[in-house]
Design a protein around this motif. Structure first.
Motif, PDB file in Angstrom:
ATOM      1  N   MET A   1       0.851  -1.189   0.000  1.00 34.41           N
ATOM      2  CA  MET A   1       0.000   0.000   0.000  1.00 34.41           C
ATOM      3  C   MET A   1       0.898   1.254   0.000  1.00 34.41           C
ATOM      4  O   MET A   1       1.916   1.295   0.677  1.00 34.41           O
ATOM      5  N   THR A   2       0.537   2.256  -0.802  1.00 36.38           N
ATOM      6  CA  THR A   2       1.317   3.499  -0.895  1.00 36.38           C
ATOM      7  C   THR A   2       0.516   4.653  -0.311  1.00 36.38           C
ATOM      8  O   THR A   2      -0.673   4.793  -0.600  1.00 36.38           O
ATOM      9  N   ARG A   3       1.170   5.468   0.511  1.00 40.76           N
ATOM     10  CA  ARG A   3       0.493   6.627   1.105  1.00 40.76           C
ATOM     11  C   ARG A   3       0.814   7.876   0.291  1.00 40.76           C
ATOM     12  O   ARG A   3       1.814   8.544   0.511  1.00 40.76           O
ATOM     13  N   ASN A   4      -0.050   8.194  -0.652  1.00 37.68           N
ATOM     14  CA  ASN A   4       0.193   9.357  -1.511  1.00 37.68           C
ATOM     15  C   ASN A   4      -0.066  10.681  -0.810  1.00 37.68           C
ATOM     16  O   ASN A   4       0.199  11.745  -1.373  1.00 37.68           O
ATOM     17  N   ASP A   5      -0.607  10.624   0.423  1.00 39.38           N
ATOM     18  CA  ASP A   5      -0.896  11.866   1.155  1.00 39.38           C
ATOM     19  C   ASP A   5       0.271  12.299   2.047  1.00 39.38           C
ATOM     20  O   ASP A   5       0.122  13.180   2.884  1.00 39.38           O
ATOM     21  N   LEU A   6       1.452  11.661   1.858  1.00 43.56           N
ATOM     22  CA  LEU A   6       2.560  11.932   2.777  1.00 43.56           C
ATOM     23  C   LEU A   6       3.909  11.899   2.049  1.00 43.56           C
ATOM     24  O   LEU A   6       4.133  11.066   1.178  1.00 43.56           O
ATOM     25  N   ARG A   7       4.817  12.825   2.428  1.00 45.08           N
ATOM     26  CA  ARG A   7       6.204  12.805   1.954  1.00 45.08           C
ATOM     27  C   ARG A   7       7.117  13.133   3.151  1.00 45.08           C
ATOM     28  O   ARG A   7       6.802  14.024   3.936  1.00 45.08           O
ATOM     29  N   ASN A   8       8.236  12.420   3.248  1.00 39.71           N
ATOM     30  CA  ASN A   8       9.203  12.674   4.326  1.00 39.71           C
ATOM     31  C   ASN A   8      10.532  13.105   3.715  1.00 39.71           C
ATOM     32  O   ASN A   8      11.135  12.350   2.953  1.00 39.71           O
ATOM     33  N   ILE A   9      10.972  14.326   4.043  1.00 43.07           N
ATOM     34  CA  ILE A   9      12.237  14.819   3.477  1.00 43.07           C
ATOM     35  C   ILE A   9      13.124  15.413   4.567  1.00 43.07           C
ATOM     36  O   ILE A   9      12.635  15.858   5.606  1.00 43.07           O
ATOM     37  N   ALA A  10      14.439  15.427   4.303  1.00 42.81           N
ATOM     38  CA  ALA A  10      15.397  16.120   5.174  1.00 42.81           C
ATOM     39  C   ALA A  10      16.104  17.178   4.335  1.00 42.81           C
ATOM     40  O   ALA A  10      16.298  16.991   3.132  1.00 42.81           O
ATOM     41  N   ILE A  11      16.465  18.283   4.974  1.00 43.74           N
ATOM     42  CA  ILE A  11      17.242  19.320   4.281  1.00 43.74           C
ATOM     43  C   ILE A  11      18.668  19.224   4.791  1.00 43.74           C
ATOM     44  O   ILE A  11      18.913  19.341   5.997  1.00 43.74           O
ATOM     45  N   ILE A  12      19.615  18.934   3.886  1.00 43.99           N
ATOM     46  CA  ILE A  12      21.011  18.766   4.298  1.00 43.99           C
ATOM     47  C   ILE A  12      21.881  19.764   3.540  1.00 43.99           C
ATOM     48  O   ILE A  12      21.608  20.074   2.381  1.00 43.99           O
ATOM     49  N   ALA A  13      22.896  20.285   4.222  1.00 40.14           N
ATOM     50  CA  ALA A  13      23.781  21.270   3.578  1.00 40.14           C
ATOM     51  C   ALA A  13      24.960  21.557   4.482  1.00 40.14           C
ATOM     52  O   ALA A  13      24.997  21.136   5.636  1.00 40.14           O
ATOM     53  N   HIS A  14      25.913  22.319   3.932  1.00 36.38           N
ATOM     54  CA  HIS A  14      27.044  22.812   4.712  1.00 36.38           C
ATOM     55  C   HIS A  14      26.548  23.957   5.596  1.00 36.38           C
ATOM     56  O   HIS A  14      25.513  24.558   5.329  1.00 36.38           O
ATOM     57  N   VAL A  15      27.287  24.249   6.643  1.00 41.61           N
ATOM     58  CA  VAL A  15      26.890  25.316   7.574  1.00 41.61           C
ATOM     59  C   VAL A  15      26.776  26.657   6.835  1.00 41.61           C
ATOM     60  O   VAL A  15      27.563  26.967   5.950  1.00 41.61           O
ATOM     61  N   ASP A  16      25.723  27.413   7.168  1.00 41.69           N
ATOM     62  CA  ASP A  16      25.510  28.775   6.656  1.00 41.69           C
ATOM     63  C   ASP A  16      25.142  28.837   5.178  1.00 41.69           C
ATOM     64  O   ASP A  16      25.334  29.857   4.538  1.00 41.69           O
ATOM     65  N   HIS A  17      24.602  27.749   4.627  1.00 43.53           N
ATOM     66  CA  HIS A  17      24.142  27.810   3.229  1.00 43.53           C
ATOM     67  C   HIS A  17      22.655  28.158   3.130  1.00 43.53           C
ATOM     68  O   HIS A  17      22.116  28.234   2.036  1.00 43.53           O
ATOM     69  N   GLY A  18      21.981  28.335   4.298  1.00 45.78           N
ATOM     70  CA  GLY A  18      20.613  28.866   4.279  1.00 45.78           C
ATOM     71  C   GLY A  18      19.498  27.856   4.450  1.00 45.78           C
ATOM     72  O   GLY A  18      18.376  28.108   4.018  1.00 45.78           O
ATOM     73  N   LYS A  19      19.770  26.712   5.105  1.00 49.54           N
ATOM     74  CA  LYS A  19      18.708  25.696   5.300  1.00 49.54           C
ATOM     75  C   LYS A  19      17.547  26.245   6.119  1.00 49.54           C
ATOM     76  O   LYS A  19      16.389  26.155   5.727  1.00 49.54           O
ATOM     77  N   THR A  20      17.877  26.788   7.298  1.00 49.78           N
ATOM     78  CA  THR A  20      16.829  27.192   8.241  1.00 49.78           C
ATOM     79  C   THR A  20      16.020  28.358   7.691  1.00 49.78           C
ATOM     80  O   THR A  20      14.806  28.431   7.901  1.00 49.78           O
ATOM     81  N   THR A  21      16.658  29.258   6.952  1.00 48.70           N
ATOM     82  CA  THR A  21      15.939  30.390   6.334  1.00 48.70           C
ATOM     83  C   THR A  21      14.960  29.878   5.280  1.00 48.70           C
ATOM     84  O   THR A  21      13.831  30.364   5.173  1.00 48.70           O
TER      85      THR A  21
END
Length: 605
Positions: A1-21
Motif C-alpha cells: 500500500m502506498t500513502r500518496n498523502d505523505l512525503r518525508n524529506i530532510a534538508i542537508i547542507a554545509h553550515v551557513d548555506h541557508g537551510k533554516t531560512t
C-alpha cells in the motif's frame, strides 16, 4: 500500500548555506502561520545558543500541507561536529533536499551528508540557494555538484537529480536560474513528484525505529521516529528491542502519542506506517531502539554512528574561587549531567577516570564539546576542562591518528602565510584553484594540527578567511607538531588586579583581564610573546610617599584587554593548564597553582 498523502524529506547542507531560512519560507507559504502572525527569523533555531551563533545544533522536525499532501521536513545541522545528528535522522526520510550556496558551491560537509544520503538510496533534489547573490555562479555550481555525485558513485537515477534554483530569503524558486520565480510552488511540486511516497502495510506487526530523543520533566523521555510498518495506538502494549543486541527485549506501553503539525506536537489516537511520531511512556528508551508489536519483536538495523575523534577531561572545579558562582558544583551532579547528555547525543562518549572528580568526554570536534560546555555553564554548572587531545588507535601495529580535510577560502595575498602555517602543522595541499578574486585551498591535516590555529588564521587573513573542516579518516602518525609559540602571564598572588600592577604587566605581553578583576595565585592573566611562562604581580599597588605629584596616577593608560571566549580559551591552553568555567566567568589557570611548586618541577626537568 502506498500513502500518496505523505512525503518525508530532510534538508542537508554545509553550515551557513541557508537551510533554516528556506524552511522559514516553506512554512510561511505552506500556510502554517496566520496572515497577520509575527514570526521571528530562523524559527527552527529554537535554542538560545543556536540563535546567538547562527548555526543549527540539533535536528528538528516540522511539517506543512501542500495540495492535500503532508510534507514532513527535518532541518539538520550543517556543522561537521554535529554530523551524528544528520546520520541518524536520514533514516526517517525517503528523499533529501541538498542545499548548495550559489557562490560557495559544494563544501566539506556537503560531501559528508550527501555520501550518507546516497548510501541509503535516497532521492536527491539539488537546491541551489542564494541565486539572487550578485556573485552567484549557478552554471558552475551545477557542474561541481554533478562532479561530486560522480565522485561519490551515485546511481544512474541519482545522477539525474533535479536542480531547483531558490532564494530562501525572498521565498522564491524556479527550475531556470535566469528566472527567479515568484514563490516556492516549483519546489513543492518537485518534492511531491520526485520524493517517493511511503510504502507499507498497516495490518503487519508494528515496527518503529527511534532516531531521536527528546526529554520532558513531566513525561520523561520522548522517542521520535518513523513507523516502518503497522499501526501504533495510544495505550498500546509494545516491546522494545535493539538491532545490536545491547539489551534484552523489554515490555512497555505507549502512554502518549503525538504527530508533528507545523511547529507544534498534536496528540493523536493512532498513526500508521510512514508517519513520523513522538511516543512517551516507554522507560529507558534510547536512539537506535525499535518499538515492536509484542507478538513479533523484530529490531530494525540502525546506522553505526562514526566514532569520536577528540577527547577532553571534565573535572570538578577546585580553584580558590570554586562554588562562588555555580549552582551545581559536586562530582555527582557533574557525572549525572554528562550521562544525561548521552541519552540525546549519539556522537558523545563519557568514561570514568581513576578519580571520582573527573571524567573523559570524547566528541566529534572542539565545537561539539565547547557547545556542551557552554550549555552546562548556562544551566548553572561549574567545572574545569583540559586541553583537547586526539584519540589515536592502532592498526596492524601502526599508530593511526584522525585526519581532517580542510577547505580554506582566502584573499590571494594571504595564500603565502596560510601555506607556511599549514606546512609547519603537517598539512598536505590537495587542491588549489581561484574562485573570483579569492583562492580556495584544500589540505589534509592531522586533527591535532588544527588545535589553536583558528585564531591565528583569522589574524593572518585579516579576518577575511573562511576555514571549514570535515573528518576524512585515519592515517599513520605524522610525527611531532610544534605546539603554541607563546607563554602565559601567571598571577603571583591572590587579590584584586589594580591599574598600577596591570600597567607594569602589560609591557610583558597581552592582558586578558581588566582592572578590578579578582585573581588567584596560578591564574593566567595574559600571554607572553616568548614561549615561556612569566609570573607577574598584578595586585601590586604603588607605595605612598609624602610628596606626590597630583594626577600622576591618572596618567597610567591600560591597553584594552583581549577578552577570551570559551573557544579561544580552549585553543590557547597547553597541557599543564585548564579552563575554569562557571555561569559568570571563564578563567584560565595552571593545573598546579603554586608558583613555587611549578618552579621546582621546571628546575627538575
Amino acid at each position: 500500500m502506498t500513502r500518496n498523502d505523505l512525503r518525508n524529506i530532510a534538508i542537508i547542507a554545509h553550515v551557513d548555506h541557508g537551510k533554516t531560512t528556506l524552511v522559514d519560507e516553506m512554512l510561511k507559504q505552506g500556510g502554517i502561520f496566520r496572515e497577520n502572525q509575527v514570526v521571528r527569523d530562523r524559527v527552527m533555531d529554537s535554542g538560545a545558543l543556536e540563535r546567538e551563533r547562527g548555526i543549527t545544533i540539533l535536528s528538528k522536525n516540522t511539517s506543512l500541507f501542500y495540495n492535500g499532501v503532508k510534507i514532513n521536513i527535518i532541518d539538520t545541522p550543517g556543522h561537521a561536529d554535529f554530523g551524528g545528528e544528520v546520520e541518524r535522522v536520514l533514516q526517517m526520510v525517503d528523499g533529501v533536499l541538498l542545499l548548495v550556496d550559489a557562490f560557495e558551491g559544494p563544501m566539506p560537509q556537503t560531501r559528508f551528508v550527501l555520501e550518507r544520503a546516497l548510501a541509503l538510496g535516497h532521492t536527491i533534489i539539488v537546491v541551489v540557494n542564494k541565486v539572487d547573490r550578485p556573485d552567484a555562479r549557478p552554471e558552475e555550481i551545477e557542474d561541481e555538484v554533478l562532479e561530486l555525485l560522480l565522485d561519490l558513485d551515485a546511481s544512474e537515477e541519482q545522477l539525474q537529480s533535479t536542480f531547483v534554483y531558490c532564494s530562501g530569503r525572498e521565498g522564491t524558486a524556479s527550475l531556470d536560474y535566469s528566472d527567479l520565480g515568484d514563490n516556492l510552488i516549483p519546489l513543492f511540486n518537485e518534492i511531491i513528484e520526485k520524493v517517493p511516497a511511503p510504502e507499507g502495510d498497516p495490518e503487519l506487526p508494528l515496527q518503529m525505529l527511534v532516531s531521536s530523543i527528546d526529554y520532558n520533566e513531566y513525561v520523561g523521555r520522548i522517542a521520535i521516529g518513523r513507523i516502518k510498518q503497522g499501526t501504533v495506538k495510544q495505550g498500546q502494549e509494545v516491546v522494545v528491542t535493539n538491532y545490536h543486541g545491547d539489551q534484552t527485549p523489554r515490555r512497555g506501553k505507549v502512554v502518549n502519542l503525538y504527530q508533528i503539525d507545523g511547529l507544534t506536537r498534536d496528540a493523536v489516537d493512532s498513526a500508521q506506517f510512514g508517519d513520523i511520531v513522538c511516543v512517551s511512556g516507554v522507560e529507558n528508551i534510547t536512539i537506535g531502539d525499535t518499538i515492536c508489536a509484542p507478538d513479533a519483536p523484530e529490531p530494525l538495523p540502525f546506522v553505526k554512528i562514526s566514532e569520536p575523534t577528540i577527547e577532553m577531561t571534565f573535572s570538578v572545579n577546585d580553584s580558590p574561587f570554586a562554588g562562588r558562582e555555580g549552582k551545581y558544583v559536586t562530582s555527582r551532579q557533574l557525572r549525572d549531567r554528562l550521562f544525561k547528555e548521552l541519552l540525546k547525543d549519539v556522537s558523545l562518549r563519557v568514561s570514568e577516570t581513576d578519580t571520582t572528580e573527573s571524567f573523559n568526554v570524547a566528541g566529534r570536534g572542539e565545537m561539539h564539546l565547547s557547545i556542551l560546555i557552554e550549555t552546562m555553564r548556562r544551566e548553572g554548572y561549574e567545572l574545569q576542562v583540559s586541553t583537547p587531545r586526539v584519540l589515536f588507535h592502532e592498526e596492524n601495529g601502526k599508530r593511526m591518528e584522525p585526519v581532517e580535510r580542510v577547505t580554506i577560502d582566502v584573499p590571494e595575498e594571504c595564500v603565502g602565510s596560510v601555506m607556511e602555517k599549514m606546512g609547519v602543522r603537517k598539512g598536505q595541499l590537495v587542491e588549489m584553484h581561484p574562485t573570483g578574486s579569492r583562492m580556495r585551498l584544500e589540505f589534509l591535516i592531522p586533527s591535532r594540527g588544527l588545535f589553536g590555529y583558528r585564531s591565528e588564521f583569522l589574524t593572518d587573513t585579516k579576518g577575511e578567511g573562511i576555514l571549514n573542516t570535515i573528518f576524512e579518516g585515519y592515517e599513520e602518525y605524522k610525527g611531532e607538531i610544534p605546539t603554541r609559540q607563546v607563554g602565559s602571564l601567571v598571577a603571583y598572588e591572590t587579590g584584586t588586579a589594580v591599574t598600577y600592577g596591570l600597567f607594569n604587566a602589560q609591557e610583558r605581553g597581552t592582558l586578558f583581564i581588566p582592572a578590578q578583576t579578582e585573581v588567584y595565585e596560578g591564574m593566567i592573566i595574559g600571554s607572553n610573546p616568548k614561549a615561556e611562562d612569566l609570573v607577574v604581580n598584578v595586585c601590586k599597588t604603588k607605595h605612598l610617599t609624602n610628596t606626590r605629584a597630583s594626577g600622576s596616577d591618572d596618567s597610567l593608560r591600560l591597553t584594552p584587554p583581549r577578552v577570551m571566549s570559551l573557544e579561544e580559551s580552549l585553543e590557547f591552553i597547553s597541557d599543564d593548564e585548564l579552563v575554569e568555567v562557571t555561569p559568570e566567568s571563564i578563567r584560565l589557570r595552571k593545573k598546579i597553582l603554586s608558583n613555587q611548586q611549578r618552579a621546582k618541577i621546571t628546575h627538575r626537568k
